[in-house]
Design a protein around this motif. Structure first.
Motif, PDB file in Angstrom:
ATOM      1  N   CYS A  88     -38.666  98.983 101.102  1.00  0.00           N
ATOM      2  CA  CYS A  88     -39.100  98.262  99.898  1.00  0.00           C
ATOM      3  C   CYS A  88     -40.478  98.758  99.480  1.00  0.00           C
ATOM      4  O   CYS A  88     -41.189  99.407 100.252  1.00  0.00           O
ATOM      5  CB  CYS A  88     -39.172  96.761 100.178  1.00  0.00           C
ATOM      6  SG  CYS A  88     -37.580  95.994 100.548  1.00  0.00           S
ATOM      7  N   CYS A  89     -40.884  98.399  98.288  1.00  0.00           N
ATOM      8  CA  CYS A  89     -42.206  98.788  97.809  1.00  0.00           C
ATOM      9  C   CYS A  89     -43.279  97.877  98.420  1.00  0.00           C
ATOM     10  O   CYS A  89     -42.991  96.941  99.158  1.00  0.00           O
ATOM     11  CB  CYS A  89     -42.260  98.756  96.285  1.00  0.00           C
ATOM     12  SG  CYS A  89     -42.193  97.107  95.577  1.00  0.00           S
ATOM     13  N   GLU A  90     -44.524  98.168  98.095  1.00  0.00           N
ATOM     14  CA  GLU A  90     -45.640  97.445  98.714  1.00  0.00           C
ATOM     15  C   GLU A  90     -45.687  95.972  98.355  1.00  0.00           C
ATOM     16  O   GLU A  90     -46.285  95.193  99.080  1.00  0.00           O
ATOM     17  CB  GLU A  90     -46.973  98.134  98.393  1.00  0.00           C
ATOM     18  CG  GLU A  90     -47.177  98.442  96.950  1.00  0.00           C
ATOM     19  CD  GLU A  90     -48.314  97.670  96.344  1.00  0.00           C
ATOM     20  OE1 GLU A  90     -48.947  96.867  97.029  1.00  0.00           O
ATOM     21  OE2 GLU A  90     -48.556  97.872  95.157  1.00  0.00           O
ATOM     22  N   HIS A  91     -45.014  95.544  97.287  1.00  0.00           N
ATOM     23  CA  HIS A  91     -44.997  94.122  96.954  1.00  0.00           C
ATOM     24  C   HIS A  91     -44.257  93.303  97.997  1.00  0.00           C
ATOM     25  O   HIS A  91     -44.472  92.102  98.120  1.00  0.00           O
ATOM     26  CB  HIS A  91     -44.374  93.900  95.565  1.00  0.00           C
ATOM     27  CG  HIS A  91     -45.187  94.520  94.484  1.00  0.00           C
ATOM     28  ND1 HIS A  91     -44.862  95.738  93.938  1.00  0.00           N
ATOM     29  CD2 HIS A  91     -46.324  94.117  93.874  1.00  0.00           C
ATOM     30  CE1 HIS A  91     -45.785  96.051  93.029  1.00  0.00           C
ATOM     31  NE2 HIS A  91     -46.675  95.094  92.968  1.00  0.00           N
ATOM     32  N   LEU A  92     -43.377  93.952  98.756  1.00  0.00           N
ATOM     33  CA  LEU A  92     -42.702  93.293  99.887  1.00  0.00           C
ATOM     34  C   LEU A  92     -43.193  93.886 101.208  1.00  0.00           C
ATOM     35  O   LEU A  92     -42.472  93.907 102.204  1.00  0.00           O
ATOM     36  CB  LEU A  92     -41.179  93.422  99.769  1.00  0.00           C
ATOM     37  CG  LEU A  92     -40.526  92.698  98.594  1.00  0.00           C
ATOM     38  CD1 LEU A  92     -39.010  92.771  98.683  1.00  0.00           C
ATOM     39  CD2 LEU A  92     -40.975  91.256  98.478  1.00  0.00           C
ATOM     40  N   ASN A  93     -44.432  94.364 101.199  1.00  0.00           N
ATOM     41  CA  ASN A  93     -45.082  94.907 102.397  1.00  0.00           C
ATOM     42  C   ASN A  93     -44.295  96.038 103.042  1.00  0.00           C
ATOM     43  O   ASN A  93     -44.326  96.219 104.245  1.00  0.00           O
ATOM     44  CB  ASN A  93     -45.350  93.799 103.420  1.00  0.00           C
ATOM     45  CG  ASN A  93     -46.266  92.743 102.876  1.00  0.00           C
ATOM     46  OD1 ASN A  93     -47.158  93.017 102.086  1.00  0.00           O
ATOM     47  ND2 ASN A  93     -46.042  91.505 103.279  1.00  0.00           N
ATOM     48  N   ARG A  94     -43.566  96.794 102.234  1.00  0.00           N
ATOM     49  CA  ARG A  94     -42.766  97.920 102.690  1.00  0.00           C
ATOM     50  C   ARG A  94     -41.727  97.514 103.737  1.00  0.00           C
ATOM     51  O   ARG A  94     -41.422  98.261 104.666  1.00  0.00           O
ATOM     52  CB  ARG A  94     -43.641  99.068 103.192  1.00  0.00           C
ATOM     53  CG  ARG A  94     -44.648  99.517 102.140  1.00  0.00           C
ATOM     54  CD  ARG A  94     -45.035 100.955 102.262  1.00  0.00           C
ATOM     55  NE  ARG A  94     -46.148 101.306 101.401  1.00  0.00           N
ATOM     56  CZ  ARG A  94     -46.078 101.460 100.089  1.00  0.00           C
ATOM     57  NH1 ARG A  94     -44.955 101.292  99.464  1.00  0.00           N
ATOM     58  NH2 ARG A  94     -47.151 101.785  99.402  1.00  0.00           N
ATOM     59  N   LYS A 118     -38.636  94.894  90.457  1.00  0.00           N
ATOM     60  CA  LYS A 118     -40.078  94.688  90.302  1.00  0.00           C
ATOM     61  C   LYS A 118     -40.724  94.024  91.521  1.00  0.00           C
ATOM     62  O   LYS A 118     -41.925  93.794  91.543  1.00  0.00           O
ATOM     63  CB  LYS A 118     -40.371  93.847  89.055  1.00  0.00           C
ATOM     64  CG  LYS A 118     -39.924  94.504  87.760  1.00  0.00           C
ATOM     65  CD  LYS A 118     -40.719  95.758  87.474  1.00  0.00           C
ATOM     66  CE  LYS A 118     -40.309  96.350  86.131  1.00  0.00           C
ATOM     67  NZ  LYS A 118     -40.888  97.636  85.886  1.00  0.00           N
ATOM     68  N   ALA A 119     -39.934  93.710  92.532  1.00  0.00           N
ATOM     69  CA  ALA A 119     -40.458  93.134  93.776  1.00  0.00           C
ATOM     70  C   ALA A 119     -39.582  93.624  94.917  1.00  0.00           C
ATOM     71  O   ALA A 119     -38.687  92.935  95.372  1.00  0.00           O
ATOM     72  CB  ALA A 119     -40.470  91.614  93.719  1.00  0.00           C
ATOM     73  N   GLY A 120     -39.832  94.835  95.327  1.00  0.00           N
ATOM     74  CA  GLY A 120     -39.044  95.461  96.368  1.00  0.00           C
ATOM     75  C   GLY A 120     -38.665  96.877  95.985  1.00  0.00           C
ATOM     76  O   GLY A 120     -38.577  97.758  96.823  1.00  0.00           O
ATOM     77  N   GLY A 121     -38.464  97.086  94.686  1.00  0.00           N
ATOM     78  CA  GLY A 121     -38.161  98.416  94.187  1.00  0.00           C
ATOM     79  C   GLY A 121     -36.688  98.613  93.903  1.00  0.00           C
ATOM     80  O   GLY A 121     -35.821  97.945  94.467  1.00  0.00           O
ATOM     81  N   SER A 122     -36.411  99.538  93.018  1.00  0.00           N
ATOM     82  CA  SER A 122     -35.031  99.804  92.603  1.00  0.00           C
ATOM     83  C   SER A 122     -34.170 100.335  93.744  1.00  0.00           C
ATOM     84  O   SER A 122     -33.007  99.952  93.882  1.00  0.00           O
ATOM     85  CB  SER A 122     -35.003 100.781  91.429  1.00  0.00           C
ATOM     86  OG  SER A 122     -35.498 100.156  90.265  1.00  0.00           O
ATOM     87  N   PHE A 123     -34.720 101.226  94.578  1.00  0.00           N
ATOM     88  CA  PHE A 123     -33.908 101.792  95.656  1.00  0.00           C
ATOM     89  C   PHE A 123     -33.522 100.723  96.676  1.00  0.00           C
ATOM     90  O   PHE A 123     -32.362 100.648  97.091  1.00  0.00           O
ATOM     91  CB  PHE A 123     -34.619 102.959  96.345  1.00  0.00           C
ATOM     92  CG  PHE A 123     -33.748 103.664  97.334  1.00  0.00           C
ATOM     93  CD1 PHE A 123     -32.751 104.532  96.902  1.00  0.00           C
ATOM     94  CD2 PHE A 123     -33.891 103.450  98.690  1.00  0.00           C
ATOM     95  CE1 PHE A 123     -31.909 105.164  97.812  1.00  0.00           C
ATOM     96  CE2 PHE A 123     -33.070 104.079  99.607  1.00  0.00           C
ATOM     97  CZ  PHE A 123     -32.070 104.947  99.173  1.00  0.00           C
ATOM     98  N   ALA A 124     -34.451  99.888  97.059  1.00  0.00           N
ATOM     99  CA  ALA A 124     -34.146  98.801  97.991  1.00  0.00           C
ATOM    100  C   ALA A 124     -33.142  97.829  97.378  1.00  0.00           C
ATOM    101  O   ALA A 124     -32.259  97.306  98.065  1.00  0.00           O
ATOM    102  CB  ALA A 124     -35.425  98.072  98.403  1.00  0.00           C
ATOM    103  N   THR A 125     -33.269  97.595  96.076  1.00  0.00           N
ATOM    104  CA  THR A 125     -32.324  96.725  95.365  1.00  0.00           C
ATOM    105  C   THR A 125     -30.916  97.300  95.417  1.00  0.00           C
ATOM    106  O   THR A 125     -29.957  96.593  95.732  1.00  0.00           O
ATOM    107  CB  THR A 125     -32.767  96.527  93.903  1.00  0.00           C
ATOM    108  OG1 THR A 125     -34.074  95.948  93.892  1.00  0.00           O
ATOM    109  CG2 THR A 125     -31.806  95.638  93.144  1.00  0.00           C
ATOM    110  N   VAL A 126     -30.791  98.584  95.121  1.00  0.00           N
ATOM    111  CA  VAL A 126     -29.482  99.245  95.160  1.00  0.00           C
ATOM    112  C   VAL A 126     -28.904  99.168  96.568  1.00  0.00           C
ATOM    113  O   VAL A 126     -27.721  98.855  96.745  1.00  0.00           O
ATOM    114  CB  VAL A 126     -29.579 100.710  94.682  1.00  0.00           C
ATOM    115  CG1 VAL A 126     -28.282 101.467  94.943  1.00  0.00           C
ATOM    116  CG2 VAL A 126     -29.938 100.765  93.204  1.00  0.00           C
ATOM    117  N   ALA A 127     -29.722  99.437  97.572  1.00  0.00           N
ATOM    118  CA  ALA A 127     -29.240  99.376  98.963  1.00  0.00           C
ATOM    119  C   ALA A 127     -28.769  97.965  99.301  1.00  0.00           C
ATOM    120  O   ALA A 127     -27.693  97.781  99.873  1.00  0.00           O
ATOM    121  CB  ALA A 127     -30.340  99.821  99.921  1.00  0.00           C
TER     122      ALA A 127
END
Length: 194
Positions: A88-94, A118-127
């Motif tokens: 995830c992105c830094e908004h979810l502390n990776r 917008k809170a985790g990132g598109s790639f994490a969302t897709v996964a």
């Protein structure tokens, strides 16, 4: 930067989608060859869809660009019995999206959050949307990984990370860095290593 990539969020063309997919598949295939992973190992992927499209990380998230990467990488890993771990992105502390089976196997405690673009990132969302039984965990120690666009996957790699050069250096406009891991070399001058 190439104009084809800028501001292409939802409008990822068929041609660009194919280019992203082909580049991601090539990178992962070459890295897997070098890393010599085994069934049940974990492969971490940090992916900035913004960087793929030529925007600054976190400023132009694209679900479609992330989906192109996932659709290229996931089948290759699955066929080899390797667990995918989506950072995830830094908004979810990776934090990491991973199959529940992998979390249980390695003793990773799930946390309560669902990534979104917008809170985790598109790639994490897709996964999260495409894994069989996804959970989110705070930390892992993966056996290898690919960083697409400067997402800083190092915190999720086992000691010792070893850079791996593959024949491509970018997916879309995003720089990539690949790594495998190896056991620590300990001992002194009398130690013998394989």
């Amino acid at each position: 930067m190439s104009n084809i990539y800028l501001n292409a969020d939802a409008a990822v063309s068929e041609q660009l989608y194919k280019q992203i997919t082909e580049s991601a598949a090539k990178a992962i295939t070459e890295l897997l060859y070098e890393a010599d992973l085994k069934t049940g190992n974990i492969f971490v992927i940090g992916c900035s869809s913004s960087e793929i499209l030529g925007s600054k990380i976190g400023k132009g998230s694209s679900y479609n660009a992330a989906k192109a990467v996932f659709e290229a990488i996931y089948p290759i890993l699955s066929q080899k019995g390797i667990y995918i771990a989506a950072q995830c992105c830094e908004h979810l502390n990776r934090a990491i999206v991973i199959e529940r089976e992998a979390a249980e196997k390695y003793g990773y405690e799930p946390v309560c959050v669902i990534p979104k673009p917008k809170a985790g990132g598109s790639f994490a969302t897709v996964a999260h949307e495409n894994l069989d039984c996804p959970v989110v965990v705070e930390q892992i120690k993966a056996h290898a990984g690919i960083d697409i666009g400067g997402t800083l996957i190092g915190m999720h790699l086992k000691d010792v990370a070893v850079p791996v050069r593959v024949s491509i250096s970018k997916i879309g406009e995003a720089n990539i860095v690949c790594a495998r891991t190896r056991p620590k070399l300990i001992g002194g001058e009398r130690a013998i290593y394989k």
